[in-house]
Design an enzyme around this catalytic site. Structure first.
Site, PDB file in Angstrom:
ATOM      1  N   HIS A 122      -0.480  -0.036   2.267  1.00  0.00           N
ATOM      2  CA  HIS A 122      -0.805   0.078   0.791  1.00  0.00           C
ATOM      3  C   HIS A 122      -1.661  -0.899   0.366  1.00  0.00           C
ATOM      4  O   HIS A 122      -1.802  -2.078   0.869  1.00  0.00           O
ATOM      5  CB  HIS A 122       0.423  -0.067  -0.061  1.00  0.00           C
ATOM      6  CG  HIS A 122       0.079   0.565  -1.302  1.00  0.00           C
ATOM      7  ND1 HIS A 122      -0.288  -0.263  -2.605  1.00  0.00           N
ATOM      8  CD2 HIS A 122       0.614   1.793  -1.900  1.00  0.00           C
ATOM      9  CE1 HIS A 122      -0.065   0.345  -3.526  1.00  0.00           C
ATOM     10  NE2 HIS A 122       0.448   1.581  -3.507  1.00  0.00           N
ATOM     11  N   ASP A 199       7.148  -4.919   3.669  1.00  0.00           N
ATOM     12  CA  ASP A 199       6.819  -4.212   2.809  1.00  0.00           C
ATOM     13  C   ASP A 199       7.928  -3.103   2.541  1.00  0.00           C
ATOM     14  O   ASP A 199       7.825  -2.152   3.316  1.00  0.00           O
ATOM     15  CB  ASP A 199       5.212  -3.667   2.408  1.00  0.00           C
ATOM     16  CG  ASP A 199       5.286  -3.032   1.272  1.00  0.00           C
ATOM     17  OD1 ASP A 199       6.299  -2.323   0.583  1.00  0.00           O
ATOM     18  OD2 ASP A 199       4.087  -2.515   1.014  1.00  0.00           O
ATOM     19  N   GLN A 202       8.727   1.813   0.522  1.00  0.00           N
ATOM     20  CA  GLN A 202       9.018   3.171   0.924  1.00  0.00           C
ATOM     21  C   GLN A 202      10.067   3.453   1.820  1.00  0.00           C
ATOM     22  O   GLN A 202      10.650   4.405   2.434  1.00  0.00           O
ATOM     23  CB  GLN A 202       7.774   3.850   1.567  1.00  0.00           C
ATOM     24  CG  GLN A 202       6.580   3.916   0.697  1.00  0.00           C
ATOM     25  CD  GLN A 202       6.854   4.960  -0.551  1.00  0.00           C
ATOM     26  OE1 GLN A 202       7.544   5.836  -0.453  1.00  0.00           O
ATOM     27  NE2 GLN A 202       5.889   4.735  -1.557  1.00  0.00           N
ATOM     28  N   LYS A 225      11.155   2.897  -7.310  1.00  0.00           N
ATOM     29  CA  LYS A 225      11.147   3.880  -6.122  1.00  0.00           C
ATOM     30  C   LYS A 225      12.402   4.247  -5.760  1.00  0.00           C
ATOM     31  O   LYS A 225      12.575   5.009  -4.814  1.00  0.00           O
ATOM     32  CB  LYS A 225      10.280   3.419  -5.146  1.00  0.00           C
ATOM     33  CG  LYS A 225       8.869   3.269  -5.666  1.00  0.00           C
ATOM     34  CD  LYS A 225       7.716   2.882  -4.164  1.00  0.00           C
ATOM     35  CE  LYS A 225       6.381   2.247  -4.876  1.00  0.00           C
ATOM     36  NZ  LYS A 225       5.407   3.578  -5.185  1.00  0.00           N
ATOM     37  N   CYS A 363      -3.797   4.855  -2.714  1.00  0.00           N
ATOM     38  CA  CYS A 363      -3.783   3.090  -2.479  1.00  0.00           C
ATOM     39  C   CYS A 363      -3.767   2.700  -1.034  1.00  0.00           C
ATOM     40  O   CYS A 363      -3.257   1.762  -0.614  1.00  0.00           O
ATOM     41  CB  CYS A 363      -2.770   2.597  -3.330  1.00  0.00           C
ATOM     42  SG  CYS A 363      -2.840   3.104  -5.093  1.00  0.00           S
TER      43      CYS A 363
HETATM   44  N1  PLP Z   1       3.726  -0.562  -0.748  1.00  0.00           N
HETATM   45  C1  PLP Z   1       3.950   0.652  -0.357  1.00  0.00           C
HETATM   46  C2  PLP Z   1       4.116   1.003   0.802  1.00  0.00           C
HETATM   47  C3  PLP Z   1       3.776   1.528  -1.610  1.00  0.00           C
HETATM   48  O1  PLP Z   1       4.122   2.706  -1.258  1.00  0.00           O
HETATM   49  C4  PLP Z   1       3.648   1.260  -2.955  1.00  0.00           C
HETATM   50  C5  PLP Z   1       3.658   1.982  -3.971  1.00  0.00           C
HETATM   51  O2  PLP Z   1       3.379   3.207  -4.081  1.00  0.00           O
HETATM   52  C6  PLP Z   1       3.744  -0.155  -3.091  1.00  0.00           C
HETATM   53  C7  PLP Z   1       3.640  -1.089  -2.168  1.00  0.00           C
HETATM   54  C8  PLP Z   1       3.325  -0.897  -4.579  1.00  0.00           C
HETATM   55  O3  PLP Z   1       4.517  -0.851  -5.223  1.00  0.00           O
HETATM   56  P1  PLP Z   1       4.662  -0.842  -6.946  1.00  0.00           P
HETATM   57  O4  PLP Z   1       3.372  -0.439  -7.373  1.00  0.00           O
HETATM   58  O5  PLP Z   1       5.732  -0.569  -7.398  1.00  0.00           O
HETATM   59  O6  PLP Z   1       4.247  -2.399  -7.051  1.00  0.00           O
END
Ligand code: PLP
Length: 405
Positions: A122, A199, A202, A225, A363
């Site tokens: 992401h 990370d 998900q 999430k 993203c």
């Molecule tokens: N990393 C992953 C794999 C994501 O799917 C997301 C959000 O969709 C993020 C990071 C960023 O999360 P946040 O916007 O809640 O900080």
């Protein structure tokens, strides 16, 4: 297996309609809906306990502090961290990664040192490293993947050099659904003496995670999430690493003693929590984690796996369906395109049928480049979705296809 119809009653929003149709919410990768206990927790705490934490001698402040610190313990238990000092509250995954990127690179890296990320990250696990790269001259190396959407571990092994200082990789891809073999990847990195940030944005909502079992050095996720409130996230970091890193931001709460000549910093985890924390959000996040724990993360993982397999079967029956991400280990995310129909058109028309999906690059533009596409339609399931909803989705896609024929 839990009773999904009973669970759905805990989520008032699921019984609303959109354009006169029952809402079918399949955008859980972006954010999940909230159970009543989470929303009630926010109102209850504001109505009956609200006071700033850590600083007050008065009753309410102490009660709010107890709730906030109890929430930290709930998070610790949920990810099975060794100590609450390893649980830092942040605004979300993005802020957690920015915190590590900012504090790690300036203190542990020199120009020419390398961070390894994967092609399926992401943007929030790419851009924070690029910002540091510009400032400190560090280098980003990228783990490639095969056409099924699985990272190539042989290539990964070849990326390590004596300049590698950190690996930052997603546990589950928000586009492909791939569940990366992070335990193995961490083992490999540790073989080279390199720490790993995972990370978990998900993964945390969908599969049981044990940071000690994984031996992750940093593990980050977002509250919203995992059925919790927005603006609330977590950074787990091994104490030995958090101890070595300088503070991310300065302000109240994170200090021990301030003079104009010199400031000393608070102990972990407060060193990384400048300013008034979101103590209402932390309690609500704890409620969300208690909620999913009561259902059981194993149960949720099994149920969502069944849903995903069913959805893969149903979607593959549709002519000209192209699915992106067919890893052997796949979470509850499916990205697709049908024929030449633009993802935006598909998403807009599904929306008219009450079906909320996500469209675009999610993203993850470098991943889109690797796939040779601009974007996809993405459906992502949560513990409250049903096979009936998947049938309606499949029928909806078929209707959209007919309109374009
Ligand atoms: N990393 C992953 C794999 C994501 O799917 C997301 C959000 O969709 C993020 C990071 C960023 O999360 P946040 O916007 O809640 O900080």
């Amino acid at each position: 297996m839990y009773d999904v119809n009973e669970v759905r009653k805990d989520f008032p929003i699921l019984s609303r309609t959109v354009y006169g149709k029952p809402l079918i919410y399949l955008d859980n990768g972006a954010t999940t809906q909230k159970p009543r206990c989470v929303v009630d927790s926010i109102a209850d705490e504001y109505y009956s306990v609200n006071a700033n934490v850590h600083r007050g001698v008065h009753f309410l402040s102490q009660q709010a502090t107890e709730l906030h610190e109890a929430a930290r313990e709930t998070v610790r238990r949920f990810v099975h961290a060794g100590s609450v000092s390893e649980i830092v509250f942040t605004r979300g995954t993005t802020e957690s990664i920015n915190l590590v990127a900012s504090s790690f690179v300036c203190s542990q890296m020199k120009a020419g040192d390398e961070v390894i990320v994967s092609v399926m990250e992401h943007h929030s696990n790419i851009v924070p490293w690029q910002l540091q790269a510009e400032r400190y001259g560090i280098v980003l190396k990228v783990i490639p993947m095969n056409d099924k959407g699985e990272l190539l571990l042989d290539e990964y092994a070849r990326l390590f050099s004596e300049r590698t200082k950190l690996v930052a990789v997603t546990h589950v891809s928000n586009v492909l659904g791939t569940v990366n073999p992070v335990k193995r990847m961490i083992e490999m990195a540790h073989g080279y003496g390199v720490p790993v940030l995972v990370d978990g944005a998900q993964s945390i909502p969908h599969i049981p995670v044990d940071v000690q079992e994984l031996d992750a050095d940093f593990y980050v996720f977002s509250g919203h999430k995992v059925y919790g409130p927005t603006g609330m996230g977590v950074l787990y970091g091994k104490e030995k690493w958090l101890d070595r890193l300088p503070p991310y931001q300065g302000g109240g709460e994170m200090i021990q003693k301030v003079t104009f000549e010199k400031t000393t910093f608070n102990e972990l985890p407060f060193k990384f929590e400048a300013g008034t924390p979101d103590y209402i959000g932390s309690t609500a996040l704890a409620k969300a984690l208690d909620y999913v724990s009561a259902i059981g993360m194993d149960q949720i993982a099994a149920y969502e796996h069944e849903l995903t397999c069913y959805a893969m079967r149903r979607l593959k029956e549709i002519p000209d369906m192209r699915i992106f991400g067919e890893a052997d280990q796949k979470g509850s995310v499916i990205s697709f395109l049908v024929g030449n129909i633009h993802h935006f058109d598909m998403g807009t028309l599904l929306d008219r049928l009450g079906i909320a999906v996500r469209t675009g690059h999610h993203c993850a533009e470098p991943l889109m480049d690797r796939l040779g596409i601009e974007g996809t339609v993405r459906v992502s399931f949560a513990l409250y979705n049903t096979k009936d909803e998947i049938d309606i989705l499949a029928q909806g896609i078929e209707r959209v296809v007919e309109m374009f024929c």
